[in-house]
Design a protein around this motif. Structure first.
Motif, PDB file in Angstrom:
ATOM      1  N   GLN A  33       0.891  -1.211  -0.006  1.00 17.98           N
ATOM      2  CA  GLN A  33       0.020  -0.069   0.197  1.00 17.98           C
ATOM      3  C   GLN A  33       0.921   1.202  -0.049  1.00 17.98           C
ATOM      4  O   GLN A  33       0.510   2.302  -0.834  1.00 17.98           O
ATOM      5  CB  GLN A  33      -1.053   0.003   1.329  1.00 17.98           C
ATOM      6  N   MET A 111      -2.563  -9.251  -6.582  1.00 21.05           N
ATOM      7  CA  MET A 111      -3.779  -9.962  -6.530  1.00 21.05           C
ATOM      8  C   MET A 111      -5.041  -9.127  -6.239  1.00 21.05           C
ATOM      9  O   MET A 111      -6.001  -9.099  -6.869  1.00 21.05           O
ATOM     10  CB  MET A 111      -3.799 -11.159  -5.882  1.00 21.05           C
ATOM     11  N   ALA A 112      -4.739  -8.269  -5.125  1.00 19.94           N
ATOM     12  CA  ALA A 112      -5.807  -7.488  -4.344  1.00 19.94           C
ATOM     13  C   ALA A 112      -6.092  -6.344  -5.417  1.00 19.94           C
ATOM     14  O   ALA A 112      -7.312  -6.185  -5.688  1.00 19.94           O
ATOM     15  CB  ALA A 112      -5.394  -6.935  -3.137  1.00 19.94           C
ATOM     16  N   GLU A 113      -5.209  -5.746  -5.941  1.00 19.79           N
ATOM     17  CA  GLU A 113      -5.541  -4.666  -6.853  1.00 19.79           C
ATOM     18  C   GLU A 113      -5.987  -4.934  -8.339  1.00 19.79           C
ATOM     19  O   GLU A 113      -6.966  -4.502  -8.734  1.00 19.79           O
ATOM     20  CB  GLU A 113      -3.962  -3.827  -7.469  1.00 19.79           C
ATOM     21  N   GLN A 115      -8.183  -7.167  -8.460  1.00 12.50           N
ATOM     22  CA  GLN A 115      -9.840  -7.485  -8.344  1.00 12.50           C
ATOM     23  C   GLN A 115     -10.551  -6.137  -8.748  1.00 12.50           C
ATOM     24  O   GLN A 115     -11.825  -6.047  -9.028  1.00 12.50           O
ATOM     25  CB  GLN A 115     -10.051  -7.649  -6.922  1.00 12.50           C
ATOM     26  N   ARG A 116      -9.880  -5.023  -8.862  1.00 13.77           N
ATOM     27  CA  ARG A 116     -10.341  -3.854  -9.358  1.00 13.77           C
ATOM     28  C   ARG A 116      -9.856  -3.355 -10.379  1.00 13.77           C
ATOM     29  O   ARG A 116     -10.369  -2.269 -11.089  1.00 13.77           O
ATOM     30  CB  ARG A 116     -10.207  -2.832  -8.224  1.00 13.77           C
ATOM     31  N   GLN A 125      -2.069 -12.680 -14.690  1.00 11.77           N
ATOM     32  CA  GLN A 125      -2.477 -13.928 -15.163  1.00 11.77           C
ATOM     33  C   GLN A 125      -1.523 -14.524 -16.146  1.00 11.77           C
ATOM     34  O   GLN A 125      -0.987 -15.601 -15.890  1.00 11.77           O
ATOM     35  CB  GLN A 125      -3.876 -13.760 -15.672  1.00 11.77           C
ATOM     36  N   LEU A 129       0.898 -15.624 -13.259  1.00 15.61           N
ATOM     37  CA  LEU A 129       0.322 -16.882 -12.602  1.00 15.61           C
ATOM     38  C   LEU A 129       0.069 -18.096 -13.509  1.00 15.61           C
ATOM     39  O   LEU A 129       0.325 -19.193 -13.279  1.00 15.61           O
ATOM     40  CB  LEU A 129      -1.273 -16.480 -12.176  1.00 15.61           C
ATOM     41  N   TRP A 168      -1.683 -19.031  -1.650  1.00 13.93           N
ATOM     42  CA  TRP A 168      -2.389 -17.769  -1.917  1.00 13.93           C
ATOM     43  C   TRP A 168      -3.393 -17.733  -0.950  1.00 13.93           C
ATOM     44  O   TRP A 168      -3.665 -16.399  -0.219  1.00 13.93           O
ATOM     45  CB  TRP A 168      -3.371 -17.830  -3.421  1.00 13.93           C
ATOM     46  N   TYR A 169      -4.001 -18.647  -0.270  1.00 12.98           N
ATOM     47  CA  TYR A 169      -5.222 -18.353   0.764  1.00 12.98           C
ATOM     48  C   TYR A 169      -4.361 -17.987   1.999  1.00 12.98           C
ATOM     49  O   TYR A 169      -4.981 -17.225   2.585  1.00 12.98           O
ATOM     50  CB  TYR A 169      -5.886 -19.880   0.751  1.00 12.98           C
ATOM     51  N   ARG A 170      -3.266 -18.779   2.430  1.00 11.95           N
ATOM     52  CA  ARG A 170      -2.700 -18.362   3.659  1.00 11.95           C
ATOM     53  C   ARG A 170      -1.930 -16.872   3.444  1.00 11.95           C
ATOM     54  O   ARG A 170      -1.752 -16.252   4.550  1.00 11.95           O
ATOM     55  CB  ARG A 170      -1.243 -19.546   3.736  1.00 11.95           C
ATOM     56  N   MET A 172      -3.000 -14.531   1.937  1.00  9.50           N
ATOM     57  CA  MET A 172      -3.850 -13.403   1.809  1.00  9.50           C
ATOM     58  C   MET A 172      -4.833 -13.511   3.011  1.00  9.50           C
ATOM     59  O   MET A 172      -4.944 -12.262   3.731  1.00  9.50           O
ATOM     60  CB  MET A 172      -4.925 -13.394   0.511  1.00  9.50           C
ATOM     61  N   SER A 173      -4.925 -14.467   3.610  1.00 10.87           N
ATOM     62  CA  SER A 173      -5.738 -14.512   4.770  1.00 10.87           C
ATOM     63  C   SER A 173      -4.832 -14.430   6.324  1.00 10.87           C
ATOM     64  O   SER A 173      -5.400 -13.851   7.300  1.00 10.87           O
ATOM     65  CB  SER A 173      -6.668 -15.848   4.857  1.00 10.87           C
TER      66      SER A 173
ATOM     67  N   GLN B  33     -16.417  -3.094  -6.483  1.00  3.29           N
ATOM     68  CA  GLN B  33     -15.836  -1.767  -6.703  1.00  3.29           C
ATOM     69  C   GLN B  33     -16.996  -0.586  -6.854  1.00  3.29           C
ATOM     70  O   GLN B  33     -16.715   0.102  -6.198  1.00  3.29           O
ATOM     71  CB  GLN B  33     -14.923  -1.687  -7.909  1.00  3.29           C
ATOM     72  N   MET B 111     -11.719  -9.602   0.565  1.00  7.93           N
ATOM     73  CA  MET B 111     -10.445 -10.097   0.757  1.00  7.93           C
ATOM     74  C   MET B 111      -9.328  -9.038   0.400  1.00  7.93           C
ATOM     75  O   MET B 111      -8.248  -8.857   0.737  1.00  7.93           O
ATOM     76  CB  MET B 111     -10.338 -11.406   0.297  1.00  7.93           C
ATOM     77  N   ALA B 112      -9.503  -8.770  -1.058  1.00  3.99           N
ATOM     78  CA  ALA B 112      -8.669  -7.633  -1.548  1.00  3.99           C
ATOM     79  C   ALA B 112      -8.502  -6.540  -0.618  1.00  3.99           C
ATOM     80  O   ALA B 112      -7.474  -5.789  -0.461  1.00  3.99           O
ATOM     81  CB  ALA B 112      -9.107  -7.219  -2.817  1.00  3.99           C
ATOM     82  N   GLN B 115      -6.429  -6.656   2.357  1.00  6.13           N
ATOM     83  CA  GLN B 115      -4.976  -6.331   2.060  1.00  6.13           C
ATOM     84  C   GLN B 115      -4.513  -4.893   2.515  1.00  6.13           C
ATOM     85  O   GLN B 115      -3.141  -4.618   2.694  1.00  6.13           O
ATOM     86  CB  GLN B 115      -4.620  -6.745   0.563  1.00  6.13           C
ATOM     87  N   GLN B 125     -11.453 -12.324   9.123  1.00  6.32           N
ATOM     88  CA  GLN B 125     -10.781 -13.448   9.624  1.00  6.32           C
ATOM     89  C   GLN B 125     -11.845 -14.190  10.779  1.00  6.32           C
ATOM     90  O   GLN B 125     -12.100 -15.302  10.749  1.00  6.32           O
ATOM     91  CB  GLN B 125      -9.429 -13.324  10.114  1.00  6.32           C
TER      92      GLN B 125
END
Lengths: 209, 209
Positions: A33, A111-113, A115-116, A125, A129, A168-170, A172-173, B33, B111-112, B115, B125
């Motif tokens: 960020q 990955m978060a970015e 999403q938007r 991708q 990925l 990825w799950y761990r 991000m979570s 978004q 989730m995004a 972050q 969580q």
């Protein structure tokens, strides 16, 4: 990496590498960020315009840095020793520990970015990925060719998605770590899952340790 | 869901449900978004202030909507028929199809956002992810108690993270679908992975179909 740049083409490559290294390092230290082009330029010892000339956004810098790293670390990340089961373990240890140590914040941020930002999603991708999935799949395919693994209880595509999915799950979570121990566990799990008929009950054990 | 609200307590509950339903529906239709409190209020037929009185952000609305849905759908999402292997399949089909059909955009968006927002990460969580992991783990534990599954090639915690991991990875990366077919594949994979000693080679087959 500050001051006294060299001249001509070599200088460009030197600056490029300094920018990519600075972006990864800042992201690792402070997170995705707060990362800015200004901060990257300062840490790399180049002008902001030098960065903007090559990359329009911090996301573009990071994506190239991650691809660069993947290519440079190919011997570790894409092992081919002739023993595919060992390569599987090496691949996962390399992927998970590099993610934990060096690139986790960067890839989670991208990955978060994504999403938007559909265009970033496409580039992430295609540029990273899909490449990583293909590499892991190749290791598994070599093991299948040697009869060490076989599709049956699961397809190779599912096995690949399970291995990257848990990472990825761990990542991000953050409820549990991504590390070499996880790599050993997942390697053992994939060997069990893809064990050839008749070897189901015991094939998973060898990989852990 | 528009106009003519009823009175007193019942009205509050009715408005609350309308707001939660509107948030999920808008998120499903248009994505995370573009979602705004204003849009949620309009779609729910309530004033913006009504929404702000209960929820400071759209993320708070969505998180409550997801938790509400999980509680309401508990019979499907937390099955307990006395046949844990069937429950495992039911759980995964419910989790994956609800994610694909209804909540995928919302959870991926949260989730995004998590972050970049540590407090949201904590609430996501504690309020959702840990709960879902615990629920799946309970199904697996019931199967272990009946001797249908056993830890060995993988811990139950790893199995849980593999199952949710592949869902999250595909949800965010979008390279392959999250659907009932995936649920069948993952169910079969977990049964193989956690097959009791001696049943390794064949135990994975029954679940698919």
């Amino acid at each position: 990496m500050t001051g006294t740049p060299a001249r001509g083409r070599p200088r460009s490559e030197q600056a490029r590498r300094a920018v990519l290294a600075a972006a990864l390092e800042l992201c690792r230290r402070d997170g995705f960020q707060p990362l800015t082009i200004k901060g990257i330029a300062e840490a790399a010892g180049v002008g902001r315009q030098t960065v903007y000339r090559w990359w329009p956004t911090k996301e573009a810098v990071l994506l190239e840095a991650l691809r660069d790293l993947t290519v440079r670390e190919a011997p570790t990340l894409l092992p081919d020793t002739g023993d595919p089961l060992r390569d599987l373990e090496t691949f996962l240890v390399g992927a998970y520990t590099m993610t934990a140590r060096l690139t986790g914040q960067a890839v989670a941020g991208l990955m978060a970015e994504a999403q938007r930002d559909p265009e970033l999603a496409d580039r992430l991708q295609a540029g990273l990925l899909a490449e990583r999935r293909r590499a892991l799949r190749e290791v598994l395919e070599r093991a299948v060719r040697l009869g060490q693994l076989s599709e049956g209880a699961a397809s190779l595509d599912l096995a690949v998605d399970l291995a990257f999915g848990v990472m990825w799950y761990r990542l991000m979570s953050r409820h549990a770590p991504v590390n070499a121990e996880l790599a050993h566990e997942v390697s053992a799990a994939l060997r069990r899952l893809l064990a050839p008929p008749g070897e189901g009950a015991s094939a998973g054990e060898g990989g852990a340790g």
